[in-house]
Design an enzyme around this catalytic site. Structure first.
Site, PDB file in Angstrom:
ATOM      1  N   GLY A   1       1.863   9.661   0.145  1.00 16.93           N
ATOM      2  CA  GLY A   1       2.073  10.249   1.462  1.00 16.93           C
ATOM      3  C   GLY A   1       0.828  10.711   2.194  1.00 16.93           C
ATOM      4  O   GLY A   1       0.901  11.602   3.043  1.00 16.93           O
TER       5      GLY A   1
ATOM      6  N   ASN B   1      -0.866   9.115   4.522  1.00 16.38           N
ATOM      7  CA  ASN B   1      -0.716   8.837   5.963  1.00 16.38           C
ATOM      8  C   ASN B   1       0.260   9.817   6.607  1.00 16.38           C
ATOM      9  O   ASN B   1       0.050  10.235   7.750  1.00 16.38           O
ATOM     10  CB  ASN B   1      -0.268   7.388   6.178  1.00 16.38           C
ATOM     11  CG  ASN B   1      -1.434   6.420   6.138  1.00 16.38           C
ATOM     12  OD1 ASN B   1      -2.251   6.398   7.051  1.00 16.38           O
ATOM     13  ND2 ASN B   1      -1.528   5.634   5.074  1.00 16.38           N
TER      14      ASN B   1
ATOM     15  N   LEU C   1      12.965  -3.359   5.428  1.00 10.97           N
ATOM     16  CA  LEU C   1      14.078  -2.780   6.183  1.00 10.97           C
ATOM     17  C   LEU C   1      15.083  -3.873   6.523  1.00 10.97           C
ATOM     18  O   LEU C   1      14.708  -5.035   6.733  1.00 10.97           O
ATOM     19  CB  LEU C   1      13.545  -2.153   7.479  1.00 10.97           C
ATOM     20  CG  LEU C   1      12.683  -0.911   7.288  1.00 10.97           C
ATOM     21  CD1 LEU C   1      11.970  -0.567   8.584  1.00 10.97           C
ATOM     22  CD2 LEU C   1      13.509   0.272   6.790  1.00 10.97           C
TER      23      LEU C   1
ATOM     24  N   HIS D   1      -0.573  -0.935   7.993  1.00 11.26           N
ATOM     25  CA  HIS D   1      -0.811  -1.941   6.948  1.00 11.26           C
ATOM     26  C   HIS D   1      -2.319  -2.051   6.704  1.00 11.26           C
ATOM     27  O   HIS D   1      -3.095  -2.119   7.664  1.00 11.26           O
ATOM     28  CB  HIS D   1      -0.234  -3.298   7.380  1.00 11.26           C
ATOM     29  CG  HIS D   1      -0.427  -4.352   6.335  1.00 11.26           C
ATOM     30  ND1 HIS D   1       0.353  -4.404   5.197  1.00 11.26           N
ATOM     31  CD2 HIS D   1      -1.336  -5.346   6.212  1.00 11.26           C
ATOM     32  CE1 HIS D   1      -0.055  -5.405   4.442  1.00 11.26           C
ATOM     33  NE2 HIS D   1      -1.081  -5.989   5.028  1.00 11.26           N
TER      34      HIS D   1
HETATM   35  C1  GRF Z   1      -1.464   2.707   2.640  1.00 15.82           C
HETATM   36  O1  GRF Z   1      -2.576   1.946   2.273  1.00 15.82           O
HETATM   37  C2  GRF Z   1      -0.657   1.972   3.685  1.00 15.82           C
HETATM   38  O2  GRF Z   1      -1.432   1.215   4.549  1.00 15.82           O
HETATM   39  C3  GRF Z   1       0.194   1.076   2.840  1.00 15.82           C
HETATM   40  O3  GRF Z   1       0.522   1.838   1.709  1.00 15.82           O
HETATM   41  C4  GRF Z   1      -0.457   2.839   1.510  1.00 15.82           C
HETATM   42  C5  GRF Z   1       0.255   4.144   1.529  1.00 15.82           C
HETATM   43  O4  GRF Z   1      -0.586   5.224   1.240  1.00 15.82           O
HETATM   44  N1  GRF Z   1       1.315   0.594   3.607  1.00 15.82           N
HETATM   45  P1  GRF Z   1      -0.080   6.715   1.505  1.00 15.82           P
HETATM   46  O5  GRF Z   1       1.232   6.892   0.750  1.00 15.82           O
HETATM   47  O6  GRF Z   1       0.074   6.905   2.967  1.00 15.82           O
HETATM   48  O7  GRF Z   1      -1.155   7.593   0.918  1.00 15.82           O
END
Ligand code: GRF
Length: 201
Positions: free
Chosen positions: A12, A14, A93, A109
Site C-alpha cells: 500500500g 501508493n 476487474l 503501472h
Molecule cells: C506498484 O509498483 C504498482 O505500480 C504496481 O504494484 C505495486 C504496488 O505497490 N501496480 P504498493 O502496494 O503501492 O506499495
C-alpha cells in the site's frame, strides 16, 4: 469534498502516497473514503488504519469475479466514492465493474505503457534491455493495463540495476505522478478524446 476509494492487495505505498497528497492538499478538497483489500492480511490495511482511514477486507476467494466486484462496488457506493484508485490491486476487474465506474477508475503501472503490461514489469524491462522505463497512470478499461494515459514518468535503467533497485527508483516516480493524476481527474480540467486525455487550462 471529493471522495476517493482505493483498492489494494499488498503493502500500500501508493495508497499512502495518495493519503499524504490529500493531507497536504496536493490533491485539494478530497479525502480517502475507504481502502478495500481483496487480501485480508495486506500490510496496507493496517497502514491505512494507522492514518485513521476506514478499511474493508473483502476476500475474493469462493466468489466469481463479478460477485466480488459487486461487493466492492456496494462498499464504494455506500461511501459515495467519486474516483476509484487501484494501488497494487492484483486482480483483474470484471467488465461489469469497469463499465459501472467508467472513466472513474485509475491504475498505476510500473512501466511506460504500452510496453511491459502485466506482472513483473520492472524485470521485463531489464530483460528486454531497454535504457529507459518508468511508470504510467491510466484510466482503467476492460483490457489489462490498457486505458487512456493520464501521466507518465521516465526512469533510466542503469547497467547494474536489479529488479529491486529499479523498482525502488520507479516507485518514487509512481508516488509523485499518481497524486498529480488524481488531482487532475478530480479537478475536472481535461477532456477524453479517444485514447487521449487532453488537459484544459
Ligand atoms: C506498484 O509498483 C504498482 O505500480 C504496481 O504494484 C505495486 C504496488 O505497490 N501496480 P504498493 O502496494 O503501492 O506499495
Amino acid at each position: 469534498m471529493r471522495r476517493i476509494g482505493v483498492l489494494i492487495s499488498g503493502r500500500g505505498s501508493n495508497m499512502l502516497a495518495l493519503a499524504d497528497a490529500v493531507a497536504t492538499e496536493r490533491i485539494p478538497n478530497a479525502g480517502i473514503a475507504v481502502v478495500i483489500s481483496n487480501v485480508t492480511t495486506a500490510a496496507g490495511l493496517e497502514r491505512a488504519r494507522e492514518r485513521g482511514i476506514e478499511t474493508v477486507a473483502l476476500d475474493h476467494r469462493g466468489k466469481t469475479r463479478e460477485e466480488h466486484d459487486r461487493a466492492m462496488a456496494a462498499e464504494l457506493r455506500a461511501r459515495e466514492v467519486d474516483l476509484v484508485c487501484l494501488a497494487g490491486y492484483m486482480r483483474l476487474l470484471s467488465s461489469w465493474f469497469t463499465r459501472e465506474f467508467e472513466h472513474r477508475i485509475l491504475n498505476i503501472h510500473p512501466s511506460l505503457l504500452p510496453a511491459f503490461p502485466g506482472l513483473n514489469a520492472q524485470q521485463q524491462a531489464i530483460d528486454y534491455g531497454v535504457k529507459f522505463t518508468g511508470c504510467t497512470v491510466h484510466l482503467v478499461d476492460e483490457e489489462l493495463d490498457h486505458g487512456p494515459i493520464i501521466k507518465q514518468a521516465v526512469v533510466p535503467v542503469l547497467p547494474d540495476d536489479t529488479e529491486e533497485t529499479l523498482s525502488a527508483r520507479i516507485l518514487i516516480e509512481e508516488h509523485r505522478i499518481y497524486a498529480e493524476a488524481v488531482a487532475l481527474m478530480l479537478g475536472g480540467k481535461f477532456k477524453i478524446e479517444g485514447r487521449r486525455i487532453v488537459q484544459r487550462q
